[in-house]
Enzyme design. Sequence first.
Site, mmCIF file in Angstrom:
data_model
loop_
_atom_site.group_PDB
_atom_site.id
_atom_site.type_symbol
_atom_site.label_atom_id
_atom_site.label_comp_id
_atom_site.label_asym_id
_atom_site.label_seq_id
_atom_site.Cartn_x
_atom_site.Cartn_y
_atom_site.Cartn_z
ATOM 1 N N PHE A 63 10.896 -36.691 -3.882
ATOM 2 C CA PHE A 63 10.080 -37.907 -3.872
ATOM 3 C C PHE A 63 9.284 -37.946 -5.177
ATOM 4 O O PHE A 63 8.070 -38.106 -5.194
ATOM 5 C CB PHE A 63 9.141 -37.955 -2.671
ATOM 6 N N CYS A 72 0.523 -37.492 3.083
ATOM 7 C CA CYS A 72 -0.578 -38.448 2.916
ATOM 8 C C CYS A 72 -0.693 -39.346 4.139
ATOM 9 O O CYS A 72 -1.343 -40.395 4.087
ATOM 10 C CB CYS A 72 -0.388 -39.275 1.645
#
Length: 398
Positions: free
Chosen positions: A228, A337
């Site tokens: 990512f 997150c």
Amino acid sequence: MSNLIIRLKTQEDRRLRAGHLWIYSNEIDTARTPIKSITAGSLCRFEDGRGKPIGAGYINPQALLCGRLLTGQYDAVFDAEWLSRRLQAAASLRDKLYSQPFYRLVFGEADGLPGLVVDRYGDVLVVQIGTAGMEHLKPRLIEALQSTFSPRGIVLRNDSASREAENLPLYVEEVGDVPETVVIDESGVKFEIAMRGGQKTGWFFDQRDNRDRMARYIKPDSAVLDVFSYVGGWALRGLGHGAASATCVDSSTPALAAAERNAALNGKKIETIKGDALEVMKQLAVDGRRYDVVVVDPPALIKRKRDHEEGLGLYGRLNRAALNLLTPGGVLVSCSCSHHLAADELQRVLLRESRAAAKRLQILETLEQGPDHPVHPAIPETRYLKGYVASSINEQFS
């Protein structure tokens, strides 16, 4: 200041008195103060069930989380001067922390400006407005930003899906001279950031301090895998720390192209692989590829509470695939997150997947967002980033 007064139900002020800033629609005494006809984003004053002042802020009757307290000062006037004082306080903190003007300048509630995020890229500011109340204040906010910082340009990246919860339109707007890209310096490594087309506000400042801390795990022969990767933050910082090679994995062709440009900007070369992160990692394992440091830093995989179990499973599969790519004694940097994933849950994911991968895991460090994303002590939701640095040792469990 508006003369609009919103009365809360009896005892519903306790959380606010303790320092919280949010007011839900079921906490309002709608018999005394009907709110349905109030314009979304209206400035108002809040009172407790006895009519005693709590403070002032704004309200959106169309949202479940309908009120935000901006100040405990009941008669506050929310003009450009008031906003400028809040902005100056936020900037003063960041200037103590960082030697260059590249940081998150405003982090919503934690900086006393609920519904507002501002990132600073030198003389360009990128703004995200997330609530109807802050949208109502936008003209005064722009005035305050200009008078406080004299920016070359301001980009309003109000295209986040989170605005839909407040029934706000999605748009991007520019004020002044906004370049296509800006170049920032992060601990000696340069990154070119797109001001209009990048993810969110363009760069993830929240991981900067964690990327700094990665240095101790990098050796001259280290191979780094950045999953990512976006525009190559972890990969290029790994090379900057002295790694021999770095590979970026992302599903976005433009992001990988930007990562390659950033590598060239620093006189480096990287490998890029486009595809689904999980499938790419599985194929890398089949191909016999191994890495000394693997970073798994996905976007939020659990955006709503109802997505918790599905997201938890995906975190597990990603981390197991990452563990299978580590060299003996290699280091995994695993991050989340997602607001709806607690740090201890992520730790349990790592334990479960390490055992499934027949590895003994040692947690070396815990990670969280940098200090330009401060945590409001009464609002745990402002602590959203969590992560672990862990070392893996091959070991067959019985």
